[in-house]
Write a protein that holds these residues in place. Sequence first.
Motif, PDB file in Angstrom:
ATOM      1  N   ASN A  80       0.793  -1.224   0.000  1.00 30.57           N
ATOM      2  CA  ASN A  80       0.000   0.000   0.000  1.00 30.57           C
ATOM      3  C   ASN A  80       0.831   1.284   0.000  1.00 30.57           C
ATOM      4  O   ASN A  80       0.378   2.313  -0.488  1.00 30.57           O
ATOM      5  CB  ASN A  80      -0.954   0.014   1.203  1.00 30.57           C
ATOM      6  N   SER A  81       2.025   1.243   0.547  1.00 36.34           N
ATOM      7  CA  SER A  81       2.839   2.463   0.597  1.00 36.34           C
ATOM      8  C   SER A  81       3.387   2.803  -0.790  1.00 36.34           C
ATOM      9  O   SER A  81       3.677   1.916  -1.599  1.00 36.34           O
ATOM     10  CB  SER A  81       4.018   2.279   1.566  1.00 36.34           C
ATOM     11  N   GLU A  82       3.536   4.108  -1.047  1.00 35.75           N
ATOM     12  CA  GLU A  82       4.119   4.532  -2.315  1.00 35.75           C
ATOM     13  C   GLU A  82       5.640   4.391  -2.248  1.00 35.75           C
ATOM     14  O   GLU A  82       6.255   4.660  -1.225  1.00 35.75           O
ATOM     15  CB  GLU A  82       3.744   5.982  -2.605  1.00 35.75           C
ATOM     16  N   PHE A  83       6.238   3.980  -3.340  1.00 31.24           N
ATOM     17  CA  PHE A  83       7.687   3.814  -3.393  1.00 31.24           C
ATOM     18  C   PHE A  83       8.161   4.212  -4.780  1.00 31.24           C
ATOM     19  O   PHE A  83       7.410   4.128  -5.756  1.00 31.24           O
ATOM     20  CB  PHE A  83       8.079   2.366  -3.087  1.00 31.24           C
TER      21      PHE A  83
ATOM     22  N   GLU B 194       4.624  -3.216 -16.525  1.00 33.39           N
ATOM     23  CA  GLU B 194       3.350  -3.619 -15.921  1.00 33.39           C
ATOM     24  C   GLU B 194       3.012  -2.741 -14.719  1.00 33.39           C
ATOM     25  O   GLU B 194       1.861  -2.334 -14.542  1.00 33.39           O
ATOM     26  CB  GLU B 194       3.408  -5.079 -15.489  1.00 33.39           C
ATOM     27  N   PHE B 195       4.003  -2.458 -13.891  1.00 36.16           N
ATOM     28  CA  PHE B 195       3.764  -1.613 -12.723  1.00 36.16           C
ATOM     29  C   PHE B 195       3.221  -0.254 -13.157  1.00 36.16           C
ATOM     30  O   PHE B 195       2.343   0.320 -12.490  1.00 36.16           O
ATOM     31  CB  PHE B 195       5.070  -1.425 -11.939  1.00 36.16           C
TER      32      PHE B 195
ATOM     33  N   ARG C  53      -0.329   1.325 -12.059  1.00 38.71           N
ATOM     34  CA  ARG C  53      -0.064   2.755 -11.803  1.00 38.71           C
ATOM     35  C   ARG C  53       0.854   2.945 -10.610  1.00 38.71           C
ATOM     36  O   ARG C  53       0.632   3.782  -9.741  1.00 38.71           O
ATOM     37  CB  ARG C  53      -1.388   3.507 -11.632  1.00 38.71           C
ATOM     38  N   LYS C  54       1.917   2.110 -10.584  1.00 40.65           N
ATOM     39  CA  LYS C  54       2.947   2.213  -9.555  1.00 40.65           C
ATOM     40  C   LYS C  54       4.310   2.372 -10.230  1.00 40.65           C
ATOM     41  O   LYS C  54       5.139   1.456 -10.196  1.00 40.65           O
ATOM     42  CB  LYS C  54       2.940   0.962  -8.669  1.00 40.65           C
ATOM     43  N   PRO C  55       4.546   3.508 -10.868  1.00 42.21           N
ATOM     44  CA  PRO C  55       5.817   3.677 -11.579  1.00 42.21           C
ATOM     45  C   PRO C  55       6.992   3.668 -10.606  1.00 42.21           C
ATOM     46  O   PRO C  55       6.934   4.275  -9.540  1.00 42.21           O
ATOM     47  CB  PRO C  55       5.662   5.048 -12.245  1.00 42.21           C
TER      48      PRO C  55
END
Length: 475
Positions: free
Chosen positions: A201-204, A227-228, A233-235
Amino acid sequence: MFGEVNIEVQDGNLGRNSSTGSFVQVKIGASTSTSTVPVLVKNTMKPAEIKEKLGCTPLADACIDATENGLKKLYAIPVKADVDGTIGEVTKTGESKGTVTASGKPNNAYDVVVKITATGKVNKGSFAYSIDGGNNFSDEYTIPLGGTFELPGTGITLTFADSGEEEEPFMEEDAFSFSSTAPTLSNSSVLKAVESLISFNSEFEIVHIVGTSGKTLWAALAEQAKEFLEIYRKPCIFLCEGRSCGSEESRDEYLAAMKTERKGINSYFVSVVLSYGVYTRKDLRTQTINFAGIVSGLLGQAKESLSIGCVKEFPISCSKLQKLLPEGIEEYAKELDALGYITLRQYTGKEDYYVTNANVLAADGSDFPYIENVRVLNRIVREVSKKATDNIQAEIDPDNIEASIKPFEADLGIAIDNCIKDKIISSGSVTIETENVNILVDETLNVSVEWVPMGTVRKFNLTFAVNNPYGAGAE
């Protein structure tokens, strides 16, 4: 229609020729620790606390290096090693008739030196040990009666054996030395750990893969990064550690090998650190290390748009980094840099060391050849996507499209305005297409996000000349 935000990154618009560390980082590596969730590590922790959480392992070392060099917090994902570390042959220096052997499964790469500090047999003589090649020694211990001694936290057991002769078997000042290799992960284990971040859940923004890796894993991570970005939407950027030059390998052979490794990898979401050297860690161990941990620490200091090669901002002290290895590798730094690897260098007149360029393995002509370019891209993608998600299934008046989209443009533009305010871009805009929009059927808006990046000075051309005020033409 299923509500979603789709992402496309356009590259090549700059026409290149062929907020400050606001998100946390993740490190994945072999560890003796077991945890079903990522382990939080902060820069306020002492090395001993980090080792208590992650063991005396390469993963712990990478966390120590990163937090010492500027990273405020990170999440570590400990993974059980697929391949155990190995112990090399023991070499004796001196006249001792007794023997010292080593066994076990080492938790890390060590250069062990066992120094006899008092002559004697088992239970009478004494010794001290070093795990960093003799730079630092332990307290003095009596050679144990049973002959076995576990080196704390290393996974290695020493066995002392008398010679069976009457004379003293262990002589003062004699030494027994050996090296070990660190345990390693398979590519499949790394990728499995990476996949676990989908539900994290945390942004990295940076994922550091601790331990030596090569082309096969880099290519897989490039696909995972895509894919991320596009699906979850987790670049993010994957920071990897390339191999060092082998002891039996010439510098030219190494350069050729690294050219081969680089071929076919074209992803601005993968970065590889090739620099190795002798470095004194925060816990005072002096070891030969890959500098990816330090690079990740510097990224934790820098605002997104600032190169960690900035000489004024990011020196690596020569009191910490004693020299680059192998000897003479500096002569190949320019070629390795041109291939897209991260290396370290010195500048004439300066004793400290610096990152040459924060390269990524991008294709020639990419708008995103450096980590700082990709960090800005990723922040914009991340923040604009959030605003777009907030507006999914909002109403639009089909008879007044232009007026209806103005609030959306303003809302999505907040992310751009914040980037301008933080001075990580020069200017930018969000534009929503209004022509040929059939909102009643397509239920889709096409959005264009553009920006002008901050520039970076990478070279000065200096011209020097003597001016003669009495020369021809002088008044």
